[in-house]
Design an enzyme around this catalytic site. Structure first.
Site, PDB file in Angstrom:
ATOM      1  N   ASP A  68       0.545  -1.007 -11.134  1.00 25.13           N
ATOM      2  CA  ASP A  68       0.817  -2.418 -11.377  1.00 25.13           C
ATOM      3  C   ASP A  68      -0.507  -3.095 -11.713  1.00 25.13           C
ATOM      4  O   ASP A  68      -1.587  -2.549 -11.451  1.00 25.13           O
ATOM      5  CB  ASP A  68       1.533  -3.111 -10.209  1.00 25.13           C
ATOM      6  N   HIS A 119      -3.278   0.676  -8.680  1.00 24.93           N
ATOM      7  CA  HIS A 119      -3.081  -0.745  -8.380  1.00 24.93           C
ATOM      8  C   HIS A 119      -4.273  -1.520  -8.943  1.00 24.93           C
ATOM      9  O   HIS A 119      -5.340  -1.581  -8.331  1.00 24.93           O
ATOM     10  CB  HIS A 119      -2.946  -0.966  -6.876  1.00 24.93           C
ATOM     11  N   GLU A 156       1.728   4.647  -8.964  1.00 28.02           N
ATOM     12  CA  GLU A 156       2.086   3.335  -8.410  1.00 28.02           C
ATOM     13  C   GLU A 156       1.493   2.196  -9.248  1.00 28.02           C
ATOM     14  O   GLU A 156       0.964   1.225  -8.716  1.00 28.02           O
ATOM     15  CB  GLU A 156       1.598   3.212  -6.959  1.00 28.02           C
ATOM     16  N   GLU A 215      -3.411   8.665   0.933  1.00 29.16           N
ATOM     17  CA  GLU A 215      -4.539   7.836   1.349  1.00 29.16           C
ATOM     18  C   GLU A 215      -5.299   8.445   2.525  1.00 29.16           C
ATOM     19  O   GLU A 215      -5.523   7.798   3.556  1.00 29.16           O
ATOM     20  CB  GLU A 215      -4.053   6.418   1.677  1.00 29.16           C
ATOM     21  N   ASN A 253      -2.210  11.936  -2.906  1.00 26.45           N
ATOM     22  CA  ASN A 253      -2.056  10.652  -3.581  1.00 26.45           C
ATOM     23  C   ASN A 253      -3.003   9.632  -2.955  1.00 26.45           C
ATOM     24  O   ASN A 253      -3.173   9.599  -1.739  1.00 26.45           O
ATOM     25  CB  ASN A 253      -0.595  10.171  -3.419  1.00 26.45           C
TER      26      ASN A 253
END
Length: 347
Positions: free
Chosen positions: A266, A235, A264, A158, A199
């Site tokens: 979801d 996400h 990651e 990030e 990432n």
């Protein structure tokens, strides 16, 4: 043998015709094998230790894992020079016993830093030169400890803002933009065989963030810095459109010679849960895997937790939840079954 039994045996032994479809995979590990990729989950280390059902499903379903919090800086070095490796070691050892590869997460981030570091920088007792030395030692120590045991590291996490500028973290403010290249060089030196990733979140659709991240990668490559992959966190929320150009964005990074990973994933929803919301969620999960397997360089899809029993979402997004492919009782949701339907593609 009776004629009827002979005929039946011949039928069962005959190869399937070319147009026949094999049965669906039994679970996510078999799905990963069929697609030739890694399908993983973030691991809640407390649940890994204390919940036999959680551990059983994790080890049955996944061929790849990521420590959700156990490898973050505040976890491994809560006091300066005092390392607490037990939780991270537990994830790595469990993976070894269950034929799972490991993603290391994360070496450098602006969040979840130990208080001794952030307070020292804030009060000026840790200056720029010392901060750089601390960062080098942290990366070297952590990567070196798990040398040969970690398939890939999220080296920098990030580092780009939503508007495409570099994040104004303590790293950029005190070390300048060169800290990114330094982090990759130090990680590579500590474990030359590990894959090293940049990432980020919203990289699936945010154009300024995409362009800046592409520029960072190109600059690193031009300088001869070892960078091997890009991680799309993934996400998602069903109240927003699915990022329909995701596969093409993956290809832009793949064209630079990078490995692609969804790191990651979801898919949250505004509560309460309804059948329609679960159906939409299932479609988003299915499309994410479909996008990954459509890109030859995409070699991993990791879920940020596989069960709603242990999900970060309710604690961060008020009124939202049910983001995982299994419910609190570890029962598969429509999203789980949707993943099993994704057809194998030529890669």
């Amino acid at each position: 043998m009776k004629p009827l039994l002979i005929a039946l045996a011949l039928i069962l032994a005959a190869p399937l015709p070319a147009h026949a479809h094999p049965s669906q995979p039994r679970d996510l590990r078999e799905l990963a094998q069929r697609h030739g990729i890694k399908i993983g989950s973030a691991v809640d280390v407390a649940a890994l230790r204390a919940e036999a059902d959680y551990r059983k499903v994790l080890n049955r379903e996944f061929n790849h894992v990521t420590a959700e919090n156990a490898m973050k800086w505040e976890s491994v070095e809560p006091q300066r020079g005092v390392y607490t490796w037990a939780d991270a070691d537990a994830v790595v050892e469990n993976a070894r016993r269950n034929r799972q590869q490991v993603r290391g997460h994360t070496l450098l981030w602006h969040n979840q830093l130990p208080a001794w570091l952030t307070s020292g920088v804030a009060d000026g007792s840790i200056g720029a030169a010392e901060l750089r030395s601390i960062l080098r030692d942290h990366i070297t120590t952590q990567v070196g400890r798990y040398k040969g045991k970690i398939r890939a590291w999220d080296v920098v996490n990030e580092v780009v803002e939503e508007d495409g500028t570099l994040r104004r973290s303590i790293w950029l403010t005190h070390l300048g933009p060169g800290y990114i290249a330094d982090a990759f060089r130090w990680a590579h030196r500590a474990d030359p065989r590990a894959k090293l990733f940049i990432n980020d979140y919203n990289l699936e659709w945010n154009q300024p963030k995409i362009e800046t991240t592409l520029s960072i990668v190109k600059d690193l490559q031009a300088e001869g810095v070892p960078i091997h992959g890009v991680g799309f966190q993934g996400h998602l929320g069903i109240q927003y459109d699915y990022p329909g150009d995701w596969a093409n964005v993956m290809r832009r990074f793949a064209d630079l010679g990078l490995e692609i990973a969804i790191t990651e994933l979801d898919v949250r929803m505004v509560l309460p849960v309804t059948p329609d919301k679960l159906a939409t969620q299932a479609d988003y999960y299915r499309r994410a895997l479909t996008d990954c397997v459509s890109v030859r360089a995409c070699e991993e899809m990791t879920l940020w937790g596989y069960t709603d029993r242990h999900s970060w979402v309710p604690g961060w997004f008020e009124g939202e939840g049910s983001a995982c492919v299994m419910d609190e009782n570890l029962a598969p949701k429509p999203a789980y079954h949707a993943l099993l339907t994704v057809p194998r593609q030529r890669r």
